[in-house]
Design a protein around this motif. Structure first.
Motif, PDB file in Angstrom:
ATOM      1  N   GLY A  74     -28.512  15.453  10.289  1.00 45.54           N
ATOM      2  CA  GLY A  74     -27.114  15.055  10.529  1.00 45.54           C
ATOM      3  C   GLY A  74     -26.296  14.890   9.267  1.00 45.54           C
ATOM      4  N   LEU A  75     -25.059  14.450   9.434  1.00 42.07           N
ATOM      5  CA  LEU A  75     -24.146  14.250   8.303  1.00 42.07           C
ATOM      6  C   LEU A  75     -24.655  13.114   7.426  1.00 42.07           C
ATOM      7  N   ALA A  76     -24.701  13.363   6.114  1.00 41.08           N
ATOM      8  CA  ALA A  76     -25.250  12.351   5.217  1.00 41.08           C
ATOM      9  C   ALA A  76     -24.463  12.269   3.910  1.00 41.08           C
ATOM     10  N   ALA A  77     -23.220  12.755   3.938  1.00 40.62           N
ATOM     11  CA  ALA A  77     -22.347  12.663   2.753  1.00 40.62           C
ATOM     12  C   ALA A  77     -23.056  13.115   1.478  1.00 40.62           C
ATOM     13  N   GLY A  78     -23.763  14.231   1.569  1.00 41.66           N
ATOM     14  CA  GLY A  78     -24.397  14.808   0.382  1.00 41.66           C
ATOM     15  C   GLY A  78     -25.732  14.175   0.007  1.00 41.66           C
ATOM     16  N   LYS A  79     -26.202  13.163   0.778  1.00 43.52           N
ATOM     17  CA  LYS A  79     -27.447  12.481   0.408  1.00 43.52           C
ATOM     18  C   LYS A  79     -28.623  12.904   1.287  1.00 43.52           C
ATOM     19  N   GLY A  80     -28.435  13.943   2.087  1.00 38.40           N
ATOM     20  CA  GLY A  80     -29.444  14.291   3.080  1.00 38.40           C
ATOM     21  C   GLY A  80     -30.424  15.361   2.663  1.00 38.40           C
ATOM     22  N   VAL A  81     -30.300  15.889   1.440  1.00 41.71           N
ATOM     23  CA  VAL A  81     -31.169  16.991   1.022  1.00 41.71           C
ATOM     24  C   VAL A  81     -31.988  16.579  -0.191  1.00 41.71           C
ATOM     25  N   VAL A  82     -33.316  16.760  -0.097  1.00 40.68           N
ATOM     26  CA  VAL A  82     -34.188  16.529  -1.250  1.00 40.68           C
ATOM     27  C   VAL A  82     -34.907  17.836  -1.558  1.00 40.68           C
ATOM     28  N   VAL A  83     -34.646  18.373  -2.745  1.00 41.74           N
ATOM     29  CA  VAL A  83     -35.362  19.564  -3.197  1.00 41.74           C
ATOM     30  C   VAL A  83     -36.609  19.037  -3.908  1.00 41.74           C
ATOM     31  N   ALA A  84     -37.747  19.044  -3.189  1.00 43.10           N
ATOM     32  CA  ALA A  84     -38.959  18.406  -3.708  1.00 43.10           C
ATOM     33  C   ALA A  84     -39.755  19.398  -4.545  1.00 43.10           C
TER      34      ALA A  84
ATOM     35  N   ALA B 142     -39.862  11.738   0.790  1.00 45.84           N
ATOM     36  CA  ALA B 142     -38.563  12.006   1.421  1.00 45.84           C
ATOM     37  C   ALA B 142     -38.685  11.936   2.939  1.00 45.84           C
ATOM     38  N   LEU B 143     -39.762  12.514   3.476  1.00 50.34           N
ATOM     39  CA  LEU B 143     -39.971  12.483   4.931  1.00 50.34           C
ATOM     40  C   LEU B 143     -40.110  11.042   5.428  1.00 50.34           C
ATOM     41  N   ARG B 144     -40.917  10.258   4.710  1.00 48.71           N
ATOM     42  CA  ARG B 144     -41.118   8.861   5.127  1.00 48.71           C
ATOM     43  C   ARG B 144     -39.787   8.116   5.109  1.00 48.71           C
ATOM     44  N   GLY B 145     -39.040   8.317   4.060  1.00 47.41           N
ATOM     45  CA  GLY B 145     -37.749   7.632   3.952  1.00 47.41           C
ATOM     46  C   GLY B 145     -36.844   7.962   5.135  1.00 47.41           C
ATOM     47  N   LEU B 146     -36.773   9.227   5.484  1.00 47.60           N
ATOM     48  CA  LEU B 146     -35.883   9.631   6.587  1.00 47.60           C
ATOM     49  C   LEU B 146     -36.362   9.062   7.909  1.00 47.60           C
ATOM     50  N   PHE B 147     -37.682   9.171   8.169  1.00 43.42           N
ATOM     51  CA  PHE B 147     -38.169   8.672   9.464  1.00 43.42           C
ATOM     52  C   PHE B 147     -38.207   7.144   9.513  1.00 43.42           C
ATOM     53  N   GLU B 148     -38.130   6.496   8.336  1.00 40.64           N
ATOM     54  CA  GLU B 148     -38.008   5.028   8.334  1.00 40.64           C
ATOM     55  C   GLU B 148     -36.553   4.603   8.465  1.00 40.64           C
TER      56      GLU B 148
ATOM     57  N   ASP C 246     -29.273   7.506  12.027  1.00 41.88           N
ATOM     58  CA  ASP C 246     -29.430   8.594  13.005  1.00 41.88           C
ATOM     59  C   ASP C 246     -29.437   9.979  12.370  1.00 41.88           C
ATOM     60  N   ALA C 247     -28.758  10.125  11.219  1.00 38.97           N
ATOM     61  CA  ALA C 247     -28.696  11.443  10.570  1.00 38.97           C
ATOM     62  C   ALA C 247     -30.090  11.965  10.251  1.00 38.97           C
ATOM     63  N   GLY C 248     -31.059  11.030  10.082  1.00 36.01           N
ATOM     64  CA  GLY C 248     -32.420  11.435   9.736  1.00 36.01           C
ATOM     65  C   GLY C 248     -33.396  11.358  10.897  1.00 36.01           C
ATOM     66  N   ALA C 249     -32.884  11.258  12.109  1.00 38.72           N
ATOM     67  CA  ALA C 249     -33.766  11.197  13.280  1.00 38.72           C
ATOM     68  C   ALA C 249     -34.454  12.540  13.519  1.00 38.72           C
ATOM     69  N   ARG C 250     -33.778  13.612  13.086  1.00 36.76           N
ATOM     70  CA  ARG C 250     -34.411  14.935  13.064  1.00 36.76           C
ATOM     71  C   ARG C 250     -34.411  15.398  11.616  1.00 36.76           C
ATOM     72  N   VAL C 251     -35.484  16.056  11.221  1.00 38.39           N
ATOM     73  CA  VAL C 251     -35.637  16.443   9.818  1.00 38.39           C
ATOM     74  C   VAL C 251     -36.120  17.887   9.743  1.00 38.39           C
ATOM     75  N   LEU C 252     -35.617  18.613   8.750  1.00 35.92           N
ATOM     76  CA  LEU C 252     -36.055  19.995   8.552  1.00 35.92           C
ATOM     77  C   LEU C 252     -36.906  20.100   7.289  1.00 35.92           C
TER      78      LEU C 252
END
Ligand code: AMP
Ligand code: GLY
Length: 432
Positions: free
Chosen positions: A149-159, A168-174, A179-185
């Motif tokens: 979802g929308l995250a004002a530029g904070k939603g992408v981690v180039v690992a 990064a995955l743990r952070g989003l699912f925590e 809600d922006a991180g309820a689904r993750v790619l």
């Protein structure tokens, strides 16, 4: 015409200036606008936030606005355009269903897959355990983790490795981003040159603006944390006319056809963030709006008044409209940011602008004016100093000469905007 621009940043200041310059336009209203917009001829600001959908509808109705142009994504995803359409008010922007191309990266992938648009392979997850299992089987050390979802530029981690991706995955699912991180790619890491292409769309066809390159990192040499964008230039040589035609054919045409087929045609500005590299052309993301600070340089390059094209796109009738660029002209925008940007930008520093901007245009982004008239910083990206020239170097030299005369405590700006087009040269380090 009376035009309303929704938003109050540098992108909107550039829009207001360009729209106000149109002989078709009597007045430009902005909500909420900013002090730079308020000082433009024909312009007036209204203290209404971009999320106040009811108040925006009422404003457009009360002022008998002939065309509304929306800057930021949040009101689009929230359904501002649907509200205007229901009220019979002309507006340029996608409906909420079409803005999902930006509001959900999983939806954008689904559309691209259905339309055969080249994009990095990705997998979508709604829970941590399957995402971690997929990560363990990921073929490469590098992987990109994206919140849906929308995250004002904070939603992408180039690992750069799996440990970083797992964090990064743990952070989003925590719930780091709600809600922006309820689904993750999880997405394949691509190398190449990034370029921004924006098309003005009427539901059926797109007219492309000149390609621009942004500089996302805070630091020179593209180092440090990601930002909203520290500077742009256009045209970007990584996409010549042949490259742009390929983008039209392989990205815009199929996506517009697929959105129409789904019954949610796309009107407004569609922004394709592209990677051009060994794998050819690939879409990194879509935004459903103009870019900031891409708009500042793209509009500066247009040879003709874009207002007729904006109006035509809003009514689904672009026909054979074109948006030709000025010949032999380059544009650059250097963003001046506040101390602490992007993590914790400080607000309230006194801002002193040169009386004569010396051939550049000082576009306001995060500024405010106190009751006593004092201009102060009021956001992370404070100003976008923009200029054109016969060469990119000339445009940049004009920008930097003006930047050197802008004063506020803690100001920071990159001296190397345009370095990828100039063989690594940093024009801003050369004393004017
Ligand atoms: P996005 O919001 O999807 O554009 O991602 C923000 C930034 O992350 C982009 O501007 C790229 O610099 C980087 N990025 C996103 N996706 C990828 C990818 N698949 N490979 C490499 N870098 C990426
Ligand atoms: N400058 C990038 C964006 O507007 O998303």
């Amino acid at each position: 015409m009376k035009v309303l621009v929704v938003g109050g940043g540098g992108r909107e200041h550039a829009l207001v200036r360009r729209i106000a310059a149109s002989p078709l336009v009597d007045a430009v209203h902005a909500a909420p606008g900013n002090p730079g917009i308020a000082a433009e001829p024909k312009a007036r600001c209204h203290p209404i936030g971009v999320d106040a959908l009811d108040a925006l509808v009422a404003l457009a109705r009360d002022l008998e606005i002939d065309l509304t142009v929306v800057g930021p994504e949040a009101p689009l995803v929230a359904g501002l355009v649907d509200r205007f359409v229901a009220a019979g008010l002309p507006i340029l922007g996608p409906t909420a269903a079409a803005a999902a191309l930006e509001g959900s990266k999983a939806f954008a992938k689904e559309v691209m897959l259905a339309a055969g648009v080249p994009t990095a392979e990705a997998q979508v997850f709604t829970a941590l355990a399957p995402a971690l299992a997929a990560l363990a089987a990921w073929p490469e050390p590098q992987v990109v983790v994206k919140a849906d979802g929308l995250a004002a530029g904070k939603g992408v981690v180039v690992a750069s490795d799996h440990a970083e991706a797992e964090a990064a995955l743990r952070g989003l699912f925590e719930g780091r981003l709600g809600d922006a991180g309820a689904r993750v790619l999880l997405e394949r890491f691509l190398v190449g040159d990034e370029v921004s292409v924006i098309g003005l769309c009427d539901g059926e066809r797109a007219v492309l603006l000149p390609a621009a390159q942004d500089h996302k990192r805070i630091g020179e040499g593209d180092t440090g944390p990601n930002t909203g964008g520290m500077g742009t230039y256009a045209p970007a040589p990584v996409l010549d006319a042949v490259g742009l035609a390929e983008v039209q054919r392989r990205v815009f045409e199929p996506v517009l056809a697929e959105m129409s087929r789904r019954g949610t045609p796309f009107r407004g500005f569609l922004f394709a963030g592209l990677m051009v590299g060994p794998a050819g052309l690939q879409v990194l993301e879509f935004n459903t709006r103009l870019g900031d600070p891409e708009t500042q340089v793209m509009l500066a390059l247009l040879a003709e008044d874009p207002v007729p094209a904006f109006r035509a796109a809003a009514t689904g009738s672009l026909g054979a409209t074109t948006l030709a660029a000025l010949p032999s002209t380059h544009a650059a925008c250097v963003v001046m940011a506040a101390q602490g940007y992007p993590d914790a930008p400080r607000k309230g520093d006194t801002l002193t602008l040169p009386e004569d901007p010396g051939g550049a245009v000082i576009l306001h982004a995060g500024t405010r004016r106190d009751a006593d008239g004092t201009l102060r910083t009021d956001g992370g990206r404070v100003l976008g100093v923009t200029a054109t020239g016969e060469t990119l170097e000339a445009a940049l030299a004009t920008c930097y000469a003006t930047c050197a005369r802008v004063r506020f405590d803690g100001r920071q700006y990159r001296r190397d905007i345009g370095h990828r087009a100039l063989g690594g040269r940093a024009v801003g380090s050369t004393p004017p």
